[in-house]
Design a protein around this motif. Structure first.
Motif, PDB file in Angstrom:
ATOM      1  N   ILE A 267       0.773  -1.288   0.141  1.00  0.00           N
ATOM      2  CA  ILE A 267      -0.205   0.072   0.084  1.00  0.00           C
ATOM      3  C   ILE A 267       0.873   1.165   0.136  1.00  0.00           C
ATOM      4  N   SER A 268       2.028   1.246   0.668  1.00  0.00           N
ATOM      5  CA  SER A 268       2.775   2.538   0.946  1.00  0.00           C
ATOM      6  C   SER A 268       3.385   2.722  -0.501  1.00  0.00           C
ATOM      7  N   SER A 269       3.719   1.794  -1.225  1.00  0.00           N
ATOM      8  CA  SER A 269       4.481   2.053  -2.415  1.00  0.00           C
ATOM      9  C   SER A 269       3.497   2.291  -3.585  1.00  0.00           C
ATOM     10  N   GLN A 270       2.369   1.613  -3.320  1.00  0.00           N
ATOM     11  CA  GLN A 270       1.429   1.587  -4.795  1.00  0.00           C
ATOM     12  C   GLN A 270       0.250   2.636  -4.643  1.00  0.00           C
ATOM     13  N   LEU A 271      -0.015   2.986  -3.233  1.00  0.00           N
ATOM     14  CA  LEU A 271      -1.242   3.723  -3.102  1.00  0.00           C
ATOM     15  C   LEU A 271      -0.997   5.121  -2.729  1.00  0.00           C
ATOM     16  N   LYS A 272      -1.757   6.229  -3.156  1.00  0.00           N
ATOM     17  CA  LYS A 272      -1.628   7.570  -2.760  1.00  0.00           C
ATOM     18  C   LYS A 272      -3.005   8.243  -2.409  1.00  0.00           C
ATOM     19  N   VAL A 273      -2.974   8.844  -1.234  1.00  0.00           N
ATOM     20  CA  VAL A 273      -4.226   9.216  -0.801  1.00  0.00           C
ATOM     21  C   VAL A 273      -4.449  10.843  -1.060  1.00  0.00           C
ATOM     22  N   TYR A 274      -5.120  11.459  -1.616  1.00  0.00           N
ATOM     23  CA  TYR A 274      -5.296  12.948  -1.829  1.00  0.00           C
ATOM     24  C   TYR A 274      -6.423  13.503  -1.051  1.00  0.00           C
ATOM     25  N   PHE A 275      -6.403  14.410   0.018  1.00  0.00           N
ATOM     26  CA  PHE A 275      -7.096  15.350   0.526  1.00  0.00           C
ATOM     27  C   PHE A 275      -6.990  16.656  -0.197  1.00  0.00           C
ATOM     28  N   ASN A 276      -8.146  17.064  -0.657  1.00  0.00           N
ATOM     29  CA  ASN A 276      -8.031  18.426  -1.502  1.00  0.00           C
ATOM     30  C   ASN A 276      -6.814  18.297  -2.450  1.00  0.00           C
ATOM     31  N   ASP A 277      -6.567  17.238  -3.121  1.00  0.00           N
ATOM     32  CA  ASP A 277      -5.463  17.422  -4.159  1.00  0.00           C
ATOM     33  C   ASP A 277      -4.271  17.386  -3.453  1.00  0.00           C
ATOM     34  N   VAL A 278      -4.001  17.019  -2.181  1.00  0.00           N
ATOM     35  CA  VAL A 278      -2.675  17.207  -1.586  1.00  0.00           C
ATOM     36  C   VAL A 278      -2.526  15.705  -1.001  1.00  0.00           C
ATOM     37  N   ILE A 279      -1.317  15.129  -1.242  1.00  0.00           N
ATOM     38  CA  ILE A 279      -1.135  13.870  -0.824  1.00  0.00           C
ATOM     39  C   ILE A 279      -0.978  13.948   0.439  1.00  0.00           C
ATOM     40  N   THR A 280      -1.751  12.770   1.363  1.00  0.00           N
ATOM     41  CA  THR A 280      -1.648  12.873   2.992  1.00  0.00           C
ATOM     42  C   THR A 280      -0.892  11.687   3.283  1.00  0.00           C
ATOM     43  N   GLU A 281      -0.224  12.006   4.302  1.00  0.00           N
ATOM     44  CA  GLU A 281       0.685  10.971   4.888  1.00  0.00           C
ATOM     45  C   GLU A 281      -0.072  10.223   6.059  1.00  0.00           C
ATOM     46  N   GLY A 282       0.328   8.947   6.515  1.00  0.00           N
ATOM     47  CA  GLY A 282      -0.462   8.627   7.586  1.00  0.00           C
ATOM     48  C   GLY A 282      -0.020   7.014   7.598  1.00  0.00           C
ATOM     49  N   LYS A 283      -0.555   6.535   8.746  1.00  0.00           N
ATOM     50  CA  LYS A 283      -0.382   5.098   8.741  1.00  0.00           C
ATOM     51  C   LYS A 283      -1.330   4.043   8.594  1.00  0.00           C
ATOM     52  N   TRP A 284      -0.812   2.927   7.921  1.00  0.00           N
ATOM     53  CA  TRP A 284      -1.787   1.905   7.602  1.00  0.00           C
ATOM     54  C   TRP A 284      -2.042   0.856   8.628  1.00  0.00           C
ATOM     55  N   ILE A 285      -3.216   0.560   8.967  1.00  0.00           N
ATOM     56  CA  ILE A 285      -3.391  -0.531  10.000  1.00  0.00           C
ATOM     57  C   ILE A 285      -4.313  -1.727   9.398  1.00  0.00           C
ATOM     58  N   SER A 286      -3.833  -2.998   9.539  1.00  0.00           N
ATOM     59  CA  SER A 286      -4.592  -3.885   8.898  1.00  0.00           C
ATOM     60  C   SER A 286      -6.034  -4.218  10.049  1.00  0.00           C
ATOM     61  N   CYS A 287      -6.971  -4.364   9.315  1.00  0.00           N
ATOM     62  CA  CYS A 287      -8.144  -4.521   9.995  1.00  0.00           C
ATOM     63  C   CYS A 287      -8.059  -5.723  10.936  1.00  0.00           C
ATOM     64  N   ASN A 288      -7.414  -6.799  10.663  1.00  0.00           N
ATOM     65  CA  ASN A 288      -7.350  -8.027  11.555  1.00  0.00           C
ATOM     66  C   ASN A 288      -5.956  -7.886  12.223  1.00  0.00           C
ATOM     67  N   GLU A 289      -5.373  -6.989  12.211  1.00  0.00           N
ATOM     68  CA  GLU A 289      -3.913  -6.868  12.802  1.00  0.00           C
ATOM     69  C   GLU A 289      -3.061  -7.763  12.381  1.00  0.00           C
ATOM     70  N   HIS A 290      -3.006  -8.316  10.961  1.00  0.00           N
ATOM     71  CA  HIS A 290      -2.067  -9.181  10.045  1.00  0.00           C
ATOM     72  C   HIS A 290      -1.368  -8.551   9.239  1.00  0.00           C
ATOM     73  N   GLU A 291      -0.381  -9.061   8.897  1.00  0.00           N
ATOM     74  CA  GLU A 291       0.741  -8.431   7.771  1.00  0.00           C
ATOM     75  C   GLU A 291      -0.024  -8.368   6.564  1.00  0.00           C
ATOM     76  N   TYR A 292      -0.760  -9.195   6.092  1.00  0.00           N
ATOM     77  CA  TYR A 292      -1.561  -8.912   4.980  1.00  0.00           C
ATOM     78  C   TYR A 292      -3.276  -8.964   5.114  1.00  0.00           C
ATOM     79  N   ASP A 293      -3.832  -8.257   4.377  1.00  0.00           N
ATOM     80  CA  ASP A 293      -5.159  -8.008   4.897  1.00  0.00           C
ATOM     81  C   ASP A 293      -5.869  -7.412   3.507  1.00  0.00           C
ATOM     82  N   ASN A 294      -7.115  -7.800   3.386  1.00  0.00           N
ATOM     83  CA  ASN A 294      -7.841  -6.993   2.488  1.00  0.00           C
ATOM     84  C   ASN A 294      -8.748  -5.867   2.917  1.00  0.00           C
TER      85      ASN A 294
END
Lengths: 531, 333
Positions: A267-294
């Motif tokens: 996710i960190s390398s392939q996905l960008k999140v834009y709020f009002n057209d500005v890239i937003t940084e943040g932390k990704w947390i798996s919903c099930n607290e696993h290394e891989y999640d959907n």
């Protein structure tokens, strides 16, 4: 102890046999004692080889004795003998393993010893080994040890892969029921004929050829299962791409659902999140607290105000850019949805082949309407060719299969749930509702793809056939406020996940224990539990 | 050529209820006579034999009938001070298989202090290869069974950090086949026993996501034959131990309901020997501790209330796994 029938014998016979065994045991114990003593004393000689050979000839699984033999052989090679004599020793070692394999063709130790000898000696005869495999596979075409050994030999002497591929063809035309040969074939097919340009696992013409081969095998005798597994694999051998499916932003939570499991690194390398057209940084947390999640939760510092413009940009591994823009569904609720599609994509020529085979299946089915494998295959052809067009027929077939093949009714029920959900999802993604309810008359028995509904605020799962097994799945309902589980088959709430629910309806789950509900209420005070 | 499904027929006079007392007597007597022929001839796997018997006894809540102190002293005596590994019996060489059995037994007894734990960690760690795989001992046999032994053993000691877990997982995944199943090494055919090992490894390493769950679980549920029993590969005879390998894998995949539980229970019960006690691979065969454990553990997964709950990943009583605060992953997809 495998396959040893208990036989009734007279007392006399029993006593005689026991005496015989005690005699054997005496010799065995004496030999073992002697071997261990010699080892302790460092006597690495021919006598030790003879002693261990004698015991192993009737007990090839005593691993330590093989270890001792290797130690002795290494020692002799290092210290004493001529190259010629060593070679003789290795030959007799191979003879011993052959003898042991005759007693127990599944003796791990004997196979290992053979490998060891051949990789240790300087003059291995790989061709001979390959011939030995051929002979052994004639005696037992399914012995996986022999197949493994064959792969080991092939890895050493490297015959053209094509030859091995043809070997499986030969084996299969001997007997289509040879699952081991189908397996080996699948490995080589991927190696010999990958579709590098199109990104599909197998080149078109070969994909088609294999489908034809399966058909002739399967139609030879539909009750032989081997070929059907190979066919199922061929049907699923399509290109798969990781995609974002939906994206939800509320003041409490920002979540992204994927069609497959992905890691935080992805996710960190392939996905960008834009709020009002500005890239937003943040932390990704798996919903099930696993290394891989959907389903991933995005922790960020943006304030979610009444009007905000949110979009995400996903660069797929094919370097395709998908951009998903959120829409305002409710005040402070922004949701982005991707185009979703569960239909397998085949090339034109493979599709043509599938259609032809579907026709033959239907003809066969007309003759034997209750043949499980014909019915199941027809159903998978229908689903793979055009899931939505044939949906009704597919579900009817699965209902019949529940009766014809009742041992696996649970599987067919879950398959109906899954394929119904796959039919409903694209429609639900077209409208603007924040509500989920099963739109089919068949009751749900499982909850696959639930991350696709992670944007829903109200989820109505009432009057389905859900058991307590599904409770951990509910974790995907990250922003759900009202959850209706009434009229199901819940027996315990033990694995109910932590959710921010306001209302939970548990009525009419008759085996749910009242005490447990009270405990649940105590633990989840903010949830209004209806029972 | 007409195809005939390989299977057995259950007779009407088969055992239909669980004979706990018989099994407990069978296991308690096993090994009492140190001159028994079978007992002596299986010395080379003694440590696993103890694990099978003790776990079966634990599941029946009868473990007090096992000679606890004798067993613990035996295990201590089987640890090789140099490599740290544990052997099947005195005089035999240390090996991954028996190291795991010993650690499992001691974990159940809550007596892991009886061995040099760091020695075990050292032994297991030393057997990991560059590609992430594990060999069984210094002689170099690679097998996914040993990957499972390694991660299970280290997790019971809370020392998974001692190995490269990512590489261990990658190796196991490189053994995945067209049917979603696994074999003993890359290229090997799928086999229910090895599927259990590989799924178990992923469960302990919390990487169950990497499985092709639906394909694999379908293959597994197709192991059930008309007799109710399960085979380990297509077109093979049923065998009681697959009740464990298949059912534990399906449990970790959260799809145990894909087999017919009632029919399987009938098959398992039919594999009991009402005279001698114990379970065998097929009805009418000679019983042994190995099949006795997997018969009981299979019944436990099916929800039989007279047996303690078994953990599908570790094949040990759930209460032991809870006491050790281990949480092997179950897949929810």
């Amino acid at each position: 102890m495998h396959g040893r029938l208990k036989v009734r014998t007279s007392e006399e016979e029993k006593a005689r046999k026991e005496k015989e065994r005690q005699e054997k045991l005496k010799h065995f114990k004496y030999a073992m004692q002697k071997i261990f003593t010699k080892r302790k004393n460092g006597d690495q000689d021919k006598e030790q080889l003879d002693l261990t050979e004698k015991v192993l000839s009737s007990n090839p699984d005593i691993y330590t004795l093989w270890n001792i033999r290797r130690e002795v052989l290494i020692y002799i090679r290092k210290n004493i003998d001529s190259e010629e004599n060593i070679s003789k020793l290795y030959d007799s070692e191979l003879n011993l393993t052959e003898y042991c394999l005759k007693i127990n063709p599944k003796s791990y130790c004997s196979w290992l010893q053979r490998e060891w000898v051949l990789t240790t000696r300087t003059d291995p005869d790989w061709k001979k080994e390959l011939e030995l495999c051929n002979i052994y596979l004639k005696l037992d075409e399914r012995n996986f040890h022999t197949w493994d050994y064959r792969r080991f030999v092939v890895s050493q002497c490297k015959p053209p892969l094509q030859e091995e591929f043809e070997f499986t063809t030969e084996k299969l035309y001997d007997n289509f029921s040879n699952y081991s040969a189908w397996h080996y074939r699948s490995k080589m097919l991927l190696e010999l004929y990958p579709d590098l340009e199109g990104g599909r696992p197998i080149q078109d013409n070969h994909h088609k050829h294999e489908l034809k081969m399966v058909q002739s095998a399967a139609f030879t005798d539909p009750d032989d299962t081997s070929a059907w597994f190979y066919q199922r694999w061929l049907l699923g051998a399509v290109k798969e791409t990781i995609r974002v499916v939906t994206f939800t932003v509320t003041p409490q939570k920002t979540i992204v659902a994927w069609n497959k499991f992905v890691s935080a690194d992805y996710i960190s390398s392939q996905l960008k999140v834009y709020f009002n057209d500005v890239i937003t940084e943040g932390k990704w947390i798996s919903c099930n607290e696993h290394e891989y999640d959907n389903l991933w939760i995005f922790n960020h510092n943006e304030e979610i105000v009444e009007n905000i413009n949110v979009k995400i940009e996903h660069k797929t591994l094919d370097n395709e850019n998908e951009i998903i823009t959120c829409e305002k569904y409710e005040p402070f609720v922004f949701i982005g949805k991707n185009k979703i599609c569960f239909q397998n994509q085949y090339s034109e020529s493979v599709m043509k082949e599938l259609n032809e085979q579907l026709d033959s299946c239907r003809q066969l089915l007309a003759l034997e309407p209750d043949s499980k494998w014909t019915l199941l295959t027809t159903t998978f052809f229908l689903h793979c060719i055009n899931a939505s067009l044939y949906h009704k027929e597919v579900v009817e077939n699965l209902q019949t299969l529940k009766k014809v093949d009742s041992l696996r009714a649970g599987y067919y029920n879950d398959l109906i749930s899954k394929w119904n959900i796959e039919q409903q999802l694209p429609c639900d993604y077209e409208n603007n509702s924040l509500h989920y309810k099963n739109g089919f008359k068949e009751k749900l028995t499982s909850l696959p793809h639930l991350q696709y509904y992670s944007f829903c605020k109200t989820v109505d799962l009432s009057n389905q056939d859900l058991t307590s097994c599904i409770l951990p799945f509910l974790k995907k309902l990250q922003i759900c406020e009202v959850l209706d589980l009434s009229g199901n088959k819940l027996t315990t709430l033990k694995r109910f996940p932590n959710l921010n629910l306001e209302v939970l309806n548990l009525q009419n789950n008759h085996e749910l224990n009242l005490e447990e509900i009270e405990l649940f209420k105590e633990k989840h005070k903010s949830i209004k539990v209806i029972f | 050529m007409s195809f005939k499904t390989k299977d057995v027929v259950l007779s009407e006079d088969r055992p239909k209820t669980l004979l706990i007392q018989k099994h407990s007597d069978f296991l308690a007597a096993y090994g009492l006579n140190k001159d028994d022929y079978e007992f002596c001839m299986t010395e080379y796997l003694r440590m696993s034999g103890i694990y099978w018997s003790l776990t079966a006894m634990e599941l029946m809540d009868q473990s007090s009938r096992m000679p606890k102190e004798e067993i613990i002293a035996f295990i201590t005596s089987c640890q090789d001070s140099e490599s740290g590994g544990i052997s099947a019996s005195n005089g035999h060489d240390p090996h991954m298989l028996y190291t795991l059995s010993a650690v499992q037994v001691l974990a159940m007894y809550d007596r892991l202090d009886a061995i040099d734990r760091e020695g075990v960690v050292r032994f297991v760690t030393s057997l990991q290869q560059e590609d992430g795989s594990f060999i069984g001992d210094k002689w170099g046999e690679v097998d996914t069974r040993f990957s499972f032994c390694a991660v299970m053993c280290l997790s019971l000691l809370h020392r998974l950090d001692a190995i490269n877990v990512n590489k261990a997982v990658d190796f196991v995944l490189s053994c995945m086949n067209f049917d979603g199943g696994f074999g003993s090494k890359p290229g090997s055919e799928s086999h229910a026993g090895l599927i259990y090992c590989c799924v178990g490894t992923l469960s302990i390493c919390k990487r169950m996501d990497a499985l092709k769950a639906d394909e694999l679980a379908w293959w597994l549920c197709e192991r059930q034959l008309p007799s109710g029993g399960l085979n380990g590969r297509p077109e093979k005879l049923p065998d009681l131990c697959y009740s464990w390998w298949v059912m534990s894998s399906l449990s970790m995949l959260n799809r145990i309901h894909w087999v017919d539980k009632k029919n399987l229970e009938q098959y398992i019960l039919a594999c009991q020997d009402a005279e001698t006690g114990g379970f065998s691979d097929r009805p009418g065969d000679i019983t042994d501790p190995f099949h006795t454990l997997f018969g009981l553990a299979g019944l436990s997964l099916l929800g039989n209330s007279s047996i303690k709950s078994v953990n599908p990943t570790y094949c040990m009583p759930q209460e032991t796994i809870d006491r050790l605060k281990l949480e092997p992953q179950i897949l929810y997809v």
